[in-house]
Design an enzyme around this catalytic site. Sequence first.
Site, PDB file in Angstrom:
ATOM      1  N   LYS A  13      32.011  37.436  41.077  1.00 30.59           N
ATOM      2  CA  LYS A  13      30.756  37.509  40.690  1.00 30.59           C
ATOM      3  C   LYS A  13      30.633  35.581  39.263  1.00 30.59           C
ATOM      4  O   LYS A  13      29.325  35.017  39.410  1.00 30.59           O
ATOM      5  CB  LYS A  13      31.200  38.000  38.849  1.00 30.59           C
ATOM      6  CG  LYS A  13      31.461  39.827  39.477  1.00 30.59           C
ATOM      7  CD  LYS A  13      31.859  40.059  37.647  1.00 30.59           C
ATOM      8  CE  LYS A  13      33.418  40.079  37.439  1.00 30.59           C
ATOM      9  NZ  LYS A  13      34.671  39.793  38.367  1.00 30.59           N
ATOM     10  N   ARG A  89      31.282  47.081  30.984  1.00 31.64           N
ATOM     11  CA  ARG A  89      32.544  46.838  31.184  1.00 31.64           C
ATOM     12  C   ARG A  89      33.547  49.035  31.263  1.00 31.64           C
ATOM     13  O   ARG A  89      34.385  48.619  31.776  1.00 31.64           O
ATOM     14  CB  ARG A  89      34.022  45.947  30.528  1.00 31.64           C
ATOM     15  CG  ARG A  89      33.676  45.187  31.709  1.00 31.64           C
ATOM     16  CD  ARG A  89      34.910  43.921  30.504  1.00 31.64           C
ATOM     17  NE  ARG A  89      35.780  43.692  32.175  1.00 31.64           N
ATOM     18  CZ  ARG A  89      36.106  42.454  32.515  1.00 31.64           C
ATOM     19  NH1 ARG A  89      34.655  41.733  32.124  1.00 31.64           N
ATOM     20  NH2 ARG A  89      36.700  42.068  33.491  1.00 31.64           N
ATOM     21  N   ARG A 128      43.302  30.430  41.905  1.00 33.53           N
ATOM     22  CA  ARG A 128      41.555  29.703  40.747  1.00 33.53           C
ATOM     23  C   ARG A 128      42.139  28.911  40.632  1.00 33.53           C
ATOM     24  O   ARG A 128      42.677  28.902  39.604  1.00 33.53           O
ATOM     25  CB  ARG A 128      41.405  31.212  40.276  1.00 33.53           C
ATOM     26  CG  ARG A 128      40.139  30.462  39.804  1.00 33.53           C
ATOM     27  CD  ARG A 128      38.780  31.617  39.049  1.00 33.53           C
ATOM     28  NE  ARG A 128      39.617  32.808  37.944  1.00 33.53           N
ATOM     29  CZ  ARG A 128      39.232  33.650  38.283  1.00 33.53           C
ATOM     30  NH1 ARG A 128      38.012  33.821  38.398  1.00 33.53           N
ATOM     31  NH2 ARG A 128      39.910  34.491  37.459  1.00 33.53           N
ATOM     32  N   ARG A 161      43.119  29.707  34.502  1.00 35.62           N
ATOM     33  CA  ARG A 161      42.903  30.493  33.114  1.00 35.62           C
ATOM     34  C   ARG A 161      44.510  31.251  33.236  1.00 35.62           C
ATOM     35  O   ARG A 161      45.190  31.282  33.903  1.00 35.62           O
ATOM     36  CB  ARG A 161      42.385  31.684  33.818  1.00 35.62           C
ATOM     37  CG  ARG A 161      41.332  31.929  33.535  1.00 35.62           C
ATOM     38  CD  ARG A 161      39.991  32.153  33.553  1.00 35.62           C
ATOM     39  NE  ARG A 161      39.985  33.803  34.095  1.00 35.62           N
ATOM     40  CZ  ARG A 161      39.177  34.762  34.002  1.00 35.62           C
ATOM     41  NH1 ARG A 161      38.085  34.380  34.760  1.00 35.62           N
ATOM     42  NH2 ARG A 161      39.126  36.023  33.376  1.00 35.62           N
ATOM     43  N   ARG A 172      44.663  44.269  35.038  1.00 41.55           N
ATOM     44  CA  ARG A 172      42.943  43.844  34.543  1.00 41.55           C
ATOM     45  C   ARG A 172      42.176  44.698  35.537  1.00 41.55           C
ATOM     46  O   ARG A 172      41.749  45.283  35.962  1.00 41.55           O
ATOM     47  CB  ARG A 172      42.587  42.458  34.622  1.00 41.55           C
ATOM     48  CG  ARG A 172      43.368  41.729  33.976  1.00 41.55           C
ATOM     49  CD  ARG A 172      43.333  40.127  34.385  1.00 41.55           C
ATOM     50  NE  ARG A 172      41.985  39.423  34.704  1.00 41.55           N
ATOM     51  CZ  ARG A 172      41.767  38.611  35.804  1.00 41.55           C
ATOM     52  NH1 ARG A 172      43.107  37.386  35.729  1.00 41.55           N
ATOM     53  NH2 ARG A 172      40.769  38.304  36.174  1.00 41.55           N
TER      54      ARG A 172
HETATM   55  P1  AP5 Z   1      34.992  34.142  40.981  1.00 38.05           P
HETATM   56  O1  AP5 Z   1      34.190  33.960  41.498  1.00 38.05           O
HETATM   57  O2  AP5 Z   1      36.005  33.327  39.760  1.00 38.05           O
HETATM   58  O3  AP5 Z   1      35.834  35.634  40.111  1.00 38.05           O
HETATM   59  P2  AP5 Z   1      34.767  36.977  39.213  1.00 38.05           P
HETATM   60  O4  AP5 Z   1      34.839  38.066  39.530  1.00 38.05           O
HETATM   61  O5  AP5 Z   1      34.475  35.979  38.234  1.00 38.05           O
HETATM   62  O6  AP5 Z   1      36.446  36.907  38.743  1.00 38.05           O
HETATM   63  P3  AP5 Z   1      37.068  37.319  36.974  1.00 38.05           P
HETATM   64  O7  AP5 Z   1      38.764  36.526  37.291  1.00 38.05           O
HETATM   65  O8  AP5 Z   1      36.301  36.189  36.042  1.00 38.05           O
HETATM   66  O9  AP5 Z   1      36.543  38.265  36.739  1.00 38.05           O
HETATM   67  P4  AP5 Z   1      37.412  39.271  34.797  1.00 38.05           P
HETATM   68  O10 AP5 Z   1      36.205  40.285  34.975  1.00 38.05           O
HETATM   69  O11 AP5 Z   1      38.792  39.222  35.567  1.00 38.05           O
HETATM   70  O12 AP5 Z   1      37.000  38.865  34.438  1.00 38.05           O
HETATM   71  P5  AP5 Z   1      36.166  37.758  32.854  1.00 38.05           P
HETATM   72  O13 AP5 Z   1      35.834  36.469  32.353  1.00 38.05           O
HETATM   73  O14 AP5 Z   1      35.205  38.919  33.033  1.00 38.05           O
HETATM   74  O15 AP5 Z   1      36.287  33.689  41.907  1.00 38.05           O
HETATM   75  C1  AP5 Z   1      37.635  34.138  41.639  1.00 38.05           C
HETATM   76  C2  AP5 Z   1      38.605  33.103  43.157  1.00 38.05           C
HETATM   77  O16 AP5 Z   1      38.460  33.411  44.484  1.00 38.05           O
HETATM   78  C3  AP5 Z   1      37.686  31.645  42.511  1.00 38.05           C
HETATM   79  O17 AP5 Z   1      38.726  30.779  42.458  1.00 38.05           O
HETATM   80  C4  AP5 Z   1      36.797  31.290  43.548  1.00 38.05           C
HETATM   81  O18 AP5 Z   1      36.505  29.725  44.071  1.00 38.05           O
HETATM   82  C5  AP5 Z   1      37.299  32.285  44.693  1.00 38.05           C
HETATM   83  N1  AP5 Z   1      36.147  32.880  45.690  1.00 38.05           N
HETATM   84  C6  AP5 Z   1      35.013  33.979  45.389  1.00 38.05           C
HETATM   85  N2  AP5 Z   1      34.425  34.216  46.269  1.00 38.05           N
HETATM   86  C7  AP5 Z   1      35.237  33.983  47.337  1.00 38.05           C
HETATM   87  C8  AP5 Z   1      35.049  34.489  48.725  1.00 38.05           C
HETATM   88  N3  AP5 Z   1      33.642  35.098  49.253  1.00 38.05           N
HETATM   89  N4  AP5 Z   1      36.394  34.073  49.518  1.00 38.05           N
HETATM   90  C9  AP5 Z   1      37.299  33.306  49.123  1.00 38.05           C
HETATM   91  N5  AP5 Z   1      37.207  32.851  48.087  1.00 38.05           N
HETATM   92  C10 AP5 Z   1      36.666  33.360  47.045  1.00 38.05           C
HETATM   93  O19 AP5 Z   1      36.860  38.571  31.779  1.00 38.05           O
HETATM   94  C11 AP5 Z   1      38.456  37.984  31.411  1.00 38.05           C
HETATM   95  C12 AP5 Z   1      38.842  39.332  30.019  1.00 38.05           C
HETATM   96  O20 AP5 Z   1      37.726  39.175  28.880  1.00 38.05           O
HETATM   97  C13 AP5 Z   1      38.490  40.562  30.867  1.00 38.05           C
HETATM   98  O21 AP5 Z   1      40.007  40.601  30.601  1.00 38.05           O
HETATM   99  C14 AP5 Z   1      38.564  40.965  28.702  1.00 38.05           C
HETATM  100  O22 AP5 Z   1      39.812  41.294  28.445  1.00 38.05           O
HETATM  101  C15 AP5 Z   1      37.985  40.642  28.907  1.00 38.05           C
HETATM  102  N6  AP5 Z   1      36.508  40.848  28.716  1.00 38.05           N
HETATM  103  C16 AP5 Z   1      34.888  40.130  29.276  1.00 38.05           C
HETATM  104  N7  AP5 Z   1      34.269  40.915  29.169  1.00 38.05           N
HETATM  105  C17 AP5 Z   1      34.666  42.456  28.205  1.00 38.05           C
HETATM  106  C18 AP5 Z   1      33.645  43.154  27.390  1.00 38.05           C
HETATM  107  N8  AP5 Z   1      32.158  43.972  28.420  1.00 38.05           N
HETATM  108  N9  AP5 Z   1      34.315  44.398  27.487  1.00 38.05           N
HETATM  109  C19 AP5 Z   1      35.797  43.698  27.078  1.00 38.05           C
HETATM  110  N10 AP5 Z   1      36.641  42.840  27.272  1.00 38.05           N
HETATM  111  C20 AP5 Z   1      35.751  41.683  27.825  1.00 38.05           C
HETATM  112 ZN    ZN Z   2      34.341  35.150  36.162  1.00 42.50          ZN
END
Ligand code: AP5
Ligand code: ZN
Length: 217
Positions: A13, A89, A128, A161, A172
């Site tokens: 994402k 979410r 990452r 992170r 997660r």
């Molecule tokens: P990356 O693009 O960084 O992945 P991402 O989909 O953004 O994953 P996240 O870990 O950020 O998602 P998440 O939903 O767990 O975390 P969030 O911050 O939203 O890619 C990952 C890695 O892979 C990178 O190193 C990249 O280089 C590599 N990569 C990417 N694409 C690739 C490909 N095609 N091939 C190979 N490698 C690749 O949330 C964190 C926390 O916040 C949650 O757990 C929750 O506690 C809280 N939170 C956030 N939003 C809410 C909400 N709406 N409600 C309640 N709690 C919330």
């Molecule tokens: Zn992200």
Amino acid sequence: LRLVLMGPPGAGKGTQAPKIKETYNVCHLATGDMLREEVKKGSELGKEAKKIMDNGGLVSDEIVIGMIGSQLENNPECQLGFILDGFPRNVTQAEKLDEMLAKRKQPLEHAVQLLVNDNLLVSRITGRLIHPASGRSYHKEFAPPKKPMTDDVTGEPLIQRSDDTAETLWKRLETYHKQTDPVADYYKKKGIWTGVDAAQSPKTVWASLSKIFEESK
Ligand code: AP5
Ligand code: ZN
């Protein structure tokens, strides 16, 4: 473009959103990034949120809905549209979002879900690297920075992170399947859902995404 970008942790994402933002001139609102800002500031909210995030749970609906609402209302970058990354979410958040957008007469156009098998996500998450100030992400193996542990643009250090351990990842993922899988069904019923194979290279994923948005123009 008014888009919800869904997908499990590590689906890409945060990797794809900046490209969409640049191409369509829309804002990129990531609730996870906003919460990590609060953690960095050391605010009360940040302290509470950190515990929940490091345990793989969800922060309260009220807080994240408030954050998104105020950005949609006040952020001038959102005038031409938005990408929501990591929100909604759960179904409550999805319903609240629809209410907010209905009031503005700007309904969602797409809910795109990046599809990747859980077992592929471990290496993505544990490798990452993040540049905290910009949110840029790299990968030790798949997208290495030019200099080890250093941001290509600013030369500043990269970090991992605190929720990017294998152990927290499983929590997660469990939260994702329990709470967020039903959000995909919610959008399928509304007829705006599209799935994209996100096990492919970032370039291939980007090609699939831009095709979806171009075709619906
Ligand atoms: P990356 O693009 O960084 O992945 P991402 O989909 O953004 O994953 P996240 O870990 O950020 O998602 P998440 O939903 O767990 O975390 P969030 O911050 O939203 O890619 C990952 C890695 O892979 C990178 O190193 C990249 O280089 C590599 N990569 C990417 N694409 C690739 C490909 N095609 N091939 C190979 N490698 C690749 O949330 C964190 C926390 O916040 C949650 O757990 C929750 O506690 C809280 N939170 C956030 N939003 C809410 C909400 N709406 N409600 C309640 N709690 C919330
Ligand atoms: Zn992200």
